[in-house]
Design a protein around this motif. Sequence first.
Motif, mmCIF file in Angstrom:
data_model
loop_
_atom_site.group_PDB
_atom_site.id
_atom_site.type_symbol
_atom_site.label_atom_id
_atom_site.label_comp_id
_atom_site.label_asym_id
_atom_site.label_seq_id
_atom_site.Cartn_x
_atom_site.Cartn_y
_atom_site.Cartn_z
ATOM 1 N N ALA A 412 0.860 -1.186 0.000
ATOM 2 C CA ALA A 412 0.000 0.000 0.000
ATOM 3 C C ALA A 412 0.888 1.225 0.000
ATOM 4 O O ALA A 412 1.816 1.336 0.797
ATOM 5 C CB ALA A 412 -0.920 0.008 1.208
ATOM 6 N N CYS A 413 0.617 2.153 -0.888
ATOM 7 C CA CYS A 413 1.352 3.415 -0.894
ATOM 8 C C CYS A 413 0.832 4.276 0.259
ATOM 9 O O CYS A 413 -0.186 3.951 0.858
ATOM 10 C CB CYS A 413 1.152 4.114 -2.234
ATOM 11 N N PRO A 414 1.489 5.370 0.599
ATOM 12 C CA PRO A 414 1.019 6.194 1.724
ATOM 13 C C PRO A 414 -0.378 6.787 1.502
ATOM 14 O O PRO A 414 -1.111 7.031 2.458
ATOM 15 C CB PRO A 414 2.069 7.299 1.816
ATOM 16 N N TYR A 418 -0.859 10.757 3.823
ATOM 17 C CA TYR A 418 0.367 11.567 3.806
ATOM 18 C C TYR A 418 0.580 12.314 2.498
ATOM 19 O O TYR A 418 1.018 13.461 2.500
ATOM 20 C CB TYR A 418 1.600 10.676 4.074
ATOM 21 N N CYS A 419 0.317 11.635 1.389
ATOM 22 C CA CYS A 419 0.788 12.104 0.091
ATOM 23 C C CYS A 419 -0.074 13.232 -0.459
ATOM 24 O O CYS A 419 -1.296 13.134 -0.516
ATOM 25 C CB CYS A 419 0.792 10.935 -0.885
ATOM 26 N N ALA A 420 0.582 14.295 -0.902
ATOM 27 C CA ALA A 420 -0.130 15.471 -1.402
ATOM 28 C C ALA A 420 -0.779 15.215 -2.759
ATOM 29 O O ALA A 420 -1.663 15.949 -3.173
ATOM 30 C CB ALA A 420 0.827 16.653 -1.497
ATOM 31 N N LEU A 421 -0.345 14.172 -3.468
ATOM 32 C CA LEU A 421 -0.895 13.910 -4.794
ATOM 33 C C LEU A 421 -2.092 12.966 -4.756
ATOM 34 O O LEU A 421 -2.760 12.741 -5.763
ATOM 35 C CB LEU A 421 0.181 13.281 -5.691
ATOM 36 N N ALA A 422 -2.362 12.398 -3.584
ATOM 37 C CA ALA A 422 -3.354 11.324 -3.485
ATOM 38 C C ALA A 422 -4.757 11.789 -3.827
ATOM 39 O O ALA A 422 -5.108 12.955 -3.644
ATOM 40 C CB ALA A 422 -3.342 10.750 -2.079
ATOM 41 N N ILE A 453 -2.294 -1.762 -3.457
ATOM 42 C CA ILE A 453 -3.204 -0.613 -3.360
ATOM 43 C C ILE A 453 -2.475 0.708 -3.608
ATOM 44 O O ILE A 453 -1.446 0.982 -2.979
ATOM 45 C CB ILE A 453 -3.848 -0.559 -1.953
ATOM 46 N N SER A 454 -3.005 1.518 -4.502
ATOM 47 C CA SER A 454 -2.465 2.862 -4.743
ATOM 48 C C SER A 454 -3.523 3.900 -4.410
ATOM 49 O O SER A 454 -4.703 3.684 -4.655
ATOM 50 C CB SER A 454 -2.075 3.050 -6.212
ATOM 51 N N GLY A 455 -3.065 5.048 -3.907
ATOM 52 C CA GLY A 455 -3.979 6.125 -3.551
ATOM 53 C C GLY A 455 -4.187 7.131 -4.664
ATOM 54 O O GLY A 455 -4.834 8.156 -4.467
#
Lengths: 556, 98
Positions: A412-414, A418-422, A453-455
Amino acid sequence: MYVYNDFDEAFVRERVAQFRGQVARRIDGSLTEDEFKPLRLMNGLYLQLHAYMLRVAVPYGTLNSAQMTQLAHLADTYDKGYGHFTTRQNIQYNWPDLRDVPDMLSDLADVGMHAIQTSGNTIRNVTADHFAGAAKGEIEDPRPVAELLRQWSTDHPEFQSLPRKFKIAVTGCEADRAVIRAHDIGLRVVRNGEGEIGYEVIVGGGLGRTPMVGKVLRTFLPKADLLPYCEAIVSVYNLLGRRDNKYKARIKITLHENGLEKIQDLVESRFEQIAPLFGGVDQELLAEIEHSFAAPAFVSKSVDGYEAARLANPAFRSWSDTNLAEHRADGYAIVSISIKKHGATPGDATSDQMRVMAELAARFGHDELRISHEQNVILPHVHKSDLPEIYAALRAADLATANIGLISDIIACPGMDYCALATARSIPVAQQIATRFDELKLEHDVGPLKIKISGCINACGHHHVGHIGILGLDRAGVENYQITLGGDGTQTTTIGERAGPGFGADDIVPAIERLVLGYLDLRSDSSETFLQAYRRLGAEPFKNILYPEKAQKNAA
Amino acid sequence: MPRAFTPKVITANALLEGDAIWFTQDDTWSRDIAEAEFITDEAHADIRLLEARADQSLVAGVYLAEAKLSDNGPAPTHFREAFRTRGPSNYAHGKQEA
Ligand code: SF4
């Protein structure tokens, strides 16, 4: 393992000093944010939703115990006592204060590490098979070449502003554990008919918005030609790659738009031009590097204690069944330490856990650790007689989860935590799936199954190559999760197929449960994996399970 | 027809700590969105954005975010902005920690 020479050391120290000056100038106002941003990104420092994030490179996923101990020190001193291991074999710190970052980089330099080129349109950290040098059936350890590529690409003046980021992955085995076909360049060590060692060169793979499986540019590239050939590829891309549209800038699109043949011709002629200029210096360097990657001195001793422990302790047996892989040396095993305890954040390790793993590597594992792209930690060289003691220590540190390759071993990515691009969160979905299947006590019965899983569409969580992929999206201001099926990130790389409309945050875990329970009914017997069943039956029966109402309507 | 203007707040990240902050009526930055200036007029939004961006010695990444009025003051409408007022969901870190 490779140890920095004087040149590396001086170079990294100088970069730390430069960045210290840049941070000071940003804080005193002499640099604007627009001026500072590219400088911080060059040093792996991102600004995310809640704080800065420092991404530290773990070249080809290899660490020694001193380095792992230092990562723990950074987590304690400058962060919140933990770190996040990523799918690019890096570690990310989620909470640094801008004022502390130069000290963090300086502490990293003390153990031969840095955060250079972990961001930006440059050649990024070269990733490798996490079993490199240990795997049974490996032709050659690919890490010396990965280190050569690291040295060549670091601060390479021609390649500091490529059209887009550029990722290289290497493996020395037929079995692909490094997803090389989803990289800008994928390299696989092969032998030709004469028994000589060389590389299969794959180009133009990638996930993200337009997922593509890489194409073979050369079936056999002699070993000595590797560096000039890679330079030829990157320089052709540097000229031809599109700079007008960020979404069309990766080499996969360049290859797609220009065709394999044209790229091949351009690379070959560029290669002929530049190869003589290398003059063999790369090969001298490689010979030195290879020396530092010499295999440890394996010993022969009895494995009776290991066998006895397996018989005596069912929990140890279950763990050793799941978390060990075959080693090339007799009596040895490769240990995968799961950083995926049910309900925990995939890839997060506390500083205490990092120290335990470092200590185990120092005592039992020839001082080597690896970070896998699947966000676990590997002890590549362990004698089986030491496994009972290692297991006991892992258990005490909450690191003995027996789930490698199973449904709860989720990438799973953040995501939007956390991630600003999500566009949506991914961590809670992973936590809930793992917790649910732990409650059902079904995961060993379900067997090998990779959920990724990607956000967002950038696909850092590799969802396209998950047997089950989950992509988090923002649908009219609500989190929504799209499922893909049948993806595969190994030597038989396949991009998963979209199953249908997405599911809301409350419905995604029940949908996955339905899908997996449905697979248990569909499989021919307990040895047929999810992916095999999917390949045999096609998408239809799985879609019917996911969308029962639609299936009913169609049947009526 | 141009889309009707929806209310906004101005937000950014603090330069040193990197956490979410909001621009107030008094030209200061607050760590609480409820203290932000609630902007309901497009022309005023443009001016305030310029003013907020004028001095970036303490902040980074200034932008306009959708907002609504709650009993306490301005509040986020989109889940992304709501997360920024709290912190991540996997640990009690960030603003929710305080
Ligand atoms: S996939 Fe998207 S959300 Fe996840 S880490 Fe990458 S950019 Fe961020």
